[in-house]
Write a protein that holds these residues in place. Sequence first.
Motif, PDB file in Angstrom:
ATOM      1  N   GLU A  45       0.819  -1.212   0.000  1.00  0.00           N
ATOM      2  CA  GLU A  45       0.000   0.000   0.000  1.00  0.00           C
ATOM      3  C   GLU A  45       0.854   1.264   0.000  1.00  0.00           C
ATOM      4  O   GLU A  45       0.542   2.229  -0.691  1.00  0.00           O
ATOM      5  N   VAL A  46       1.871   1.261   0.829  1.00  0.00           N
ATOM      6  CA  VAL A  46       2.685   2.469   0.975  1.00  0.00           C
ATOM      7  C   VAL A  46       4.153   2.092   0.882  1.00  0.00           C
ATOM      8  O   VAL A  46       4.603   1.123   1.506  1.00  0.00           O
ATOM      9  N   LEU A  47       4.875   2.857   0.080  1.00  0.00           N
ATOM     10  CA  LEU A  47       6.321   2.665  -0.076  1.00  0.00           C
ATOM     11  C   LEU A  47       6.957   4.029   0.068  1.00  0.00           C
ATOM     12  O   LEU A  47       6.523   4.993  -0.577  1.00  0.00           O
ATOM     13  N   GLU A  48       7.956   4.113   0.934  1.00  0.00           N
ATOM     14  CA  GLU A  48       8.532   5.429   1.205  1.00  0.00           C
ATOM     15  C   GLU A  48      10.049   5.391   1.040  1.00  0.00           C
ATOM     16  O   GLU A  48      10.710   4.484   1.511  1.00  0.00           O
ATOM     17  N   PHE A  49      10.557   6.424   0.367  1.00  0.00           N
ATOM     18  CA  PHE A  49      11.994   6.599   0.206  1.00  0.00           C
ATOM     19  C   PHE A  49      12.413   7.849   0.971  1.00  0.00           C
ATOM     20  O   PHE A  49      11.749   8.883   0.871  1.00  0.00           O
ATOM     21  N   ALA A  50      13.514   7.746   1.707  1.00  0.00           N
ATOM     22  CA  ALA A  50      14.012   8.919   2.418  1.00  0.00           C
ATOM     23  C   ALA A  50      15.516   9.033   2.224  1.00  0.00           C
ATOM     24  O   ALA A  50      16.244   8.031   2.240  1.00  0.00           O
ATOM     25  N   HIS A  51      15.952  10.273   2.010  1.00  0.00           N
ATOM     26  CA  HIS A  51      17.370  10.563   1.841  1.00  0.00           C
ATOM     27  C   HIS A  51      17.873  11.253   3.109  1.00  0.00           C
ATOM     28  O   HIS A  51      17.379  12.329   3.463  1.00  0.00           O
ATOM     29  N   ASN A  52      18.794  10.621   3.805  1.00  0.00           N
ATOM     30  CA  ASN A  52      19.295  11.135   5.086  1.00  0.00           C
ATOM     31  C   ASN A  52      18.141  11.530   6.018  1.00  0.00           C
ATOM     32  O   ASN A  52      18.198  12.559   6.691  1.00  0.00           O
ATOM     33  N   GLY A  53      17.090  10.741   6.020  1.00  0.00           N
ATOM     34  CA  GLY A  53      15.989  10.959   6.948  1.00  0.00           C
ATOM     35  C   GLY A  53      14.887  11.872   6.447  1.00  0.00           C
ATOM     36  O   GLY A  53      13.890  12.067   7.125  1.00  0.00           O
ATOM     37  N   THR A  54      15.048  12.463   5.237  1.00  0.00           N
ATOM     38  CA  THR A  54      14.002  13.316   4.665  1.00  0.00           C
ATOM     39  C   THR A  54      13.305  12.569   3.536  1.00  0.00           C
ATOM     40  O   THR A  54      13.978  12.046   2.636  1.00  0.00           O
ATOM     41  N   VAL A  55      11.985  12.545   3.590  1.00  0.00           N
ATOM     42  CA  VAL A  55      11.233  11.787   2.584  1.00  0.00           C
ATOM     43  C   VAL A  55      11.430  12.410   1.196  1.00  0.00           C
ATOM     44  O   VAL A  55      11.279  13.620   1.025  1.00  0.00           O
ATOM     45  N   VAL A  56      11.787  11.592   0.223  1.00  0.00           N
ATOM     46  CA  VAL A  56      11.927  12.072  -1.153  1.00  0.00           C
ATOM     47  C   VAL A  56      10.845  11.524  -2.077  1.00  0.00           C
ATOM     48  O   VAL A  56      10.635  12.063  -3.164  1.00  0.00           O
ATOM     49  N   LEU A  57      10.165  10.470  -1.675  1.00  0.00           N
ATOM     50  CA  LEU A  57       9.037   9.980  -2.474  1.00  0.00           C
ATOM     51  C   LEU A  57       8.164   9.081  -1.607  1.00  0.00           C
ATOM     52  O   LEU A  57       8.667   8.231  -0.887  1.00  0.00           O
ATOM     53  N   THR A  58       6.858   9.315  -1.687  1.00  0.00           N
ATOM     54  CA  THR A  58       5.903   8.393  -1.070  1.00  0.00           C
ATOM     55  C   THR A  58       5.059   7.818  -2.191  1.00  0.00           C
ATOM     56  O   THR A  58       4.446   8.559  -2.960  1.00  0.00           O
ATOM     57  N   ALA A  59       5.041   6.507  -2.282  1.00  0.00           N
ATOM     58  CA  ALA A  59       4.219   5.845  -3.294  1.00  0.00           C
ATOM     59  C   ALA A  59       3.040   5.176  -2.608  1.00  0.00           C
ATOM     60  O   ALA A  59       3.204   4.512  -1.586  1.00  0.00           O
ATOM     61  N   PHE A  60       1.844   5.422  -3.158  1.00  0.00           N
ATOM     62  CA  PHE A  60       0.655   4.685  -2.732  1.00  0.00           C
ATOM     63  C   PHE A  60       0.304   3.748  -3.876  1.00  0.00           C
ATOM     64  O   PHE A  60       0.070   4.203  -4.995  1.00  0.00           O
ATOM     65  N   TRP A  61       0.254   2.480  -3.574  1.00  0.00           N
ATOM     66  CA  TRP A  61       0.005   1.511  -4.617  1.00  0.00           C
ATOM     67  C   TRP A  61      -1.295   0.760  -4.368  1.00  0.00           C
ATOM     68  O   TRP A  61      -1.635   0.449  -3.223  1.00  0.00           O
ATOM     69  N   GLY A  62      -1.978   0.444  -5.462  1.00  0.00           N
ATOM     70  CA  GLY A  62      -3.146  -0.419  -5.386  1.00  0.00           C
ATOM     71  C   GLY A  62      -2.779  -1.796  -5.904  1.00  0.00           C
ATOM     72  O   GLY A  62      -1.627  -2.044  -6.275  1.00  0.00           O
ATOM     73  N   PRO A  63      -3.752  -2.696  -5.966  1.00  0.00           N
ATOM     74  CA  PRO A  63      -3.480  -4.051  -6.434  1.00  0.00           C
ATOM     75  C   PRO A  63      -3.151  -4.117  -7.924  1.00  0.00           C
ATOM     76  O   PRO A  63      -2.771  -5.165  -8.421  1.00  0.00           O
ATOM     77  N   ALA A  64      -3.280  -3.005  -8.652  1.00  0.00           N
ATOM     78  CA  ALA A  64      -2.979  -3.010 -10.085  1.00  0.00           C
ATOM     79  C   ALA A  64      -1.510  -2.747 -10.381  1.00  0.00           C
ATOM     80  O   ALA A  64      -1.119  -2.681 -11.542  1.00  0.00           O
ATOM     81  N   VAL A  65      -0.696  -2.604  -9.350  1.00  0.00           N
ATOM     82  CA  VAL A  65       0.740  -2.489  -9.611  1.00  0.00           C
ATOM     83  C   VAL A  65       1.289  -3.901  -9.812  1.00  0.00           C
ATOM     84  O   VAL A  65       0.886  -4.837  -9.128  1.00  0.00           O
ATOM     85  N   SER A  66       2.179  -4.039 -10.783  1.00  0.00           N
ATOM     86  CA  SER A  66       2.659  -5.365 -11.182  1.00  0.00           C
ATOM     87  C   SER A  66       3.381  -6.080 -10.055  1.00  0.00           C
ATOM     88  O   SER A  66       3.983  -5.466  -9.178  1.00  0.00           O
ATOM     89  N   LYS A  67       3.320  -7.405 -10.137  1.00  0.00           N
ATOM     90  CA  LYS A  67       4.079  -8.272  -9.223  1.00  0.00           C
ATOM     91  C   LYS A  67       5.555  -7.888  -9.258  1.00  0.00           C
ATOM     92  O   LYS A  67       6.085  -7.512 -10.296  1.00  0.00           O
ATOM     93  N   ASP A  68       6.203  -8.014  -8.119  1.00  0.00           N
ATOM     94  CA  ASP A  68       7.607  -7.631  -7.978  1.00  0.00           C
ATOM     95  C   ASP A  68       7.827  -6.227  -8.545  1.00  0.00           C
ATOM     96  O   ASP A  68       8.556  -6.028  -9.527  1.00  0.00           O
TER      97      ASP A  68
END
Lengths: 103, 169
Positions: A45-68
């Motif tokens: 559902e949620v994937l978060e990337f942070a650079h040195n502790g600061t968020v650089v991207l938050t992804a919200f995904w549904g079931p339509a995102v491909s496997k792996d």
Amino acid sequence: MANTILVRANADGETTVVQALIRHPMDSGFIKDKDGKLIPPHYIEVLEFAHNGTVVLTAFWGPAVSKDPFIKFSFKGGKKGDTLSISWVDNEGMKDSRTAAIM
Amino acid sequence: MTETASDNLADFLPRRRQMLAGTLAGSLAALFGAGPAQADDVVLADPKAYPTAAFAQKTEADALKAMFGRTATVSPKISLDAPDIAENGAVVPIAVKTDLPDVTAIAILALDNPFTISAAYRIPPGTAAAVSSRIKLAKTTTVLAVVEAGGQLYSASRSVKVTLGGCGG
């Protein structure tokens, strides 16, 4: 849990390009198993990337995102050796995270 | 690991057979330069932030209303890169980028999927307004890229023909 996150982050001095691959079934809830029973939805559902502790991207995904799932994005700044953290949580509450050094 | 996973991994690991056969963790650490976990630097994904209602919507209008609270106008400043024909609907590469200023979010919608919104990304300042990923398409559909910029909503669309659907059934 075995590590599910592959990530590569390369800095060229101005921007950092991030590519990540998560190992996850991303079951849509519409596919049947070999016995004809629907496999329940199971997806990040949620994937978060942070650079040195600061968020650089938050992804919200549904079931339509491909496997792996794969994702590529870039952000300003970031230098070799900086820390990039990646964390995800899925609809069943499973989660994983890791940190990687920017190259 | 399945075939799909191996194919995806191939993008990362040209020598995947060898890699997978070897000590995976050690090899990956060497390849990706991963250091030991530093708990202080990890920002954990927050499941409470997930826009559950938006992802449950089945029309473009409902989905955009639930996700952004407004409707989108077509913008030529959004580039939506997708194949014209997707042989395998389970893995359709989609890349969105835009020259619009002050981008705060990007969403990808597939209008004929069971649920309209496939993915949404929150773009903080400093992050490029460009995201590539892969989605599943149930059948031939219009794919919509929606960009929130400066408090307004813009979109670009493209038709993708699917020869083998990605949702099963």
